[in-house]
Design an enzyme around this catalytic site. Structure first.
Site, mmCIF file in Angstrom:
data_model
loop_
_atom_site.group_PDB
_atom_site.id
_atom_site.type_symbol
_atom_site.label_atom_id
_atom_site.label_comp_id
_atom_site.label_asym_id
_atom_site.label_seq_id
_atom_site.Cartn_x
_atom_site.Cartn_y
_atom_site.Cartn_z
ATOM 1 N N ARG A 12 0.839 -1.200 0.000
ATOM 2 C CA ARG A 12 0.000 0.000 0.000
ATOM 3 C C ARG A 12 0.875 1.252 0.000
ATOM 4 N NH1 ARG A 12 -0.958 -2.336 5.132
ATOM 5 N NH2 ARG A 12 0.060 -1.231 6.853
ATOM 6 N N TYR A 145 9.562 7.955 15.923
ATOM 7 C CA TYR A 145 9.575 7.860 14.452
ATOM 8 C C TYR A 145 10.736 8.669 13.866
ATOM 9 C CZ TYR A 145 7.750 8.042 9.655
ATOM 10 O OH TYR A 145 7.593 7.949 8.299
ATOM 11 N N ALA A 147 13.527 9.569 15.291
ATOM 12 C CA ALA A 147 14.807 8.935 15.626
ATOM 13 C C ALA A 147 15.086 7.760 14.697
ATOM 14 C CB ALA A 147 14.797 8.480 17.086
#
Length: 239
Positions: A12, A145, A147
């Site tokens: 997706r 996220y 990091a």
């Protein structure tokens, strides 16, 4: 010639668009996915869809064995699979932090290391890691996220130095805000607020990310390695 291409998280969004662009180029394409089912049109076009949780080393190994058996050694790897668990720092649990790192960063380590086995034997390979503008700019509520996505830059550049002599390139694509199911779920006010930050004044298209990935794996890009390519409408310029 048709190459063996693997796109993780290819069922997706950005991953699906990347898989499609390689299919259109005549490559043998495999995708991994963790949940849901891959689109019928993708499977119908000859794409090999393999269920694989990249946080599990054994599943990664089994996925590669299936892909190698059917498509041969992976020559192009696009590490796209990732998750978010957004939360302000004071409310973020250790599990929320480590789960994102384990998928986005350590999961990438697992799939890259396994692909490297065949690329070293072939003395060639193309690896593209999908990061994010958030990894460069930072974002409140996304410390985990950001990091993980920033870590991909150091990871890719280290491997570019380590394996450049073997004709294996490592590059990073850093998308900005892209028009996907995730961003379409935002309110109109939220979407307008995001677009207001982007110099080009619009969301990116998944096809624009895919085209950049395709270029970085082409012969024309054979002298590019260790690069971080922003596809973000100018949002992250200067970082």
């Amino acid at each position: 010639m048709s190459r063996s291409v693997l796109v993780t998280g290819g069922n997706r969004g950005i991953g699906l668009a990347i898989a499609r662009v390689f299919v259109d180029a005549g490559d043998k394409v495999a995708i991994t996915y963790r949940s849901g089912e891959p689109p019928a049109e993708l499977v119908g076009s000859g794409v090999l869809a393999v269920r694989c949780d990249i946080t599990d080393s054994e599943q990664v190994e089994q996925a590669y064995k299936e892909i190698e058996e059917k498509h041969g050694t992976v020559e192009v790897l696009v590490a796209n699979a990732g998750i978010t668990r957004d939360q302000l720092l004071m409310r973020m649990s250790e599990e929320d932090f480590t789960a994102v790192l384990d998928t986005n960063l350590t999961g990438t380590f697992r799939v890259v290391k396994r692909a490297n086995r065949g690329m070293l034997r072939a003395k060639k390979g193309r690896v593209v890691l999908i990061s994010s503008v958030v990894g460069l700019l930072g974002s409140a509520g996304q410390a985990n996220y950001a990091a993980s996505k920033a870590g991909l830059v150091g990871f890719a550049r280290s491997l570019a130095r380590e394996l450049g002599s073997r004709n294996i390139t490592f590059n990073v694509v850093s998308p900005g805000f892209v028009d996907t199911d995730m961003t379409r779920a935002l309110t109109d006010d939220q979407r307008s607020g995001i677009v207001a930050q982007v110099p080009l004044g619009r969301y990116g298209r998944v096809e624009e990310i895919a085209a950049t990935v395709r270029f970085l794996t082409s012969d024309e890009a054979s002298y590019i390695t260790g690069a971080v390519i922003p596809v973000d409408g100018g949002l992250g310029m200067g970082h």
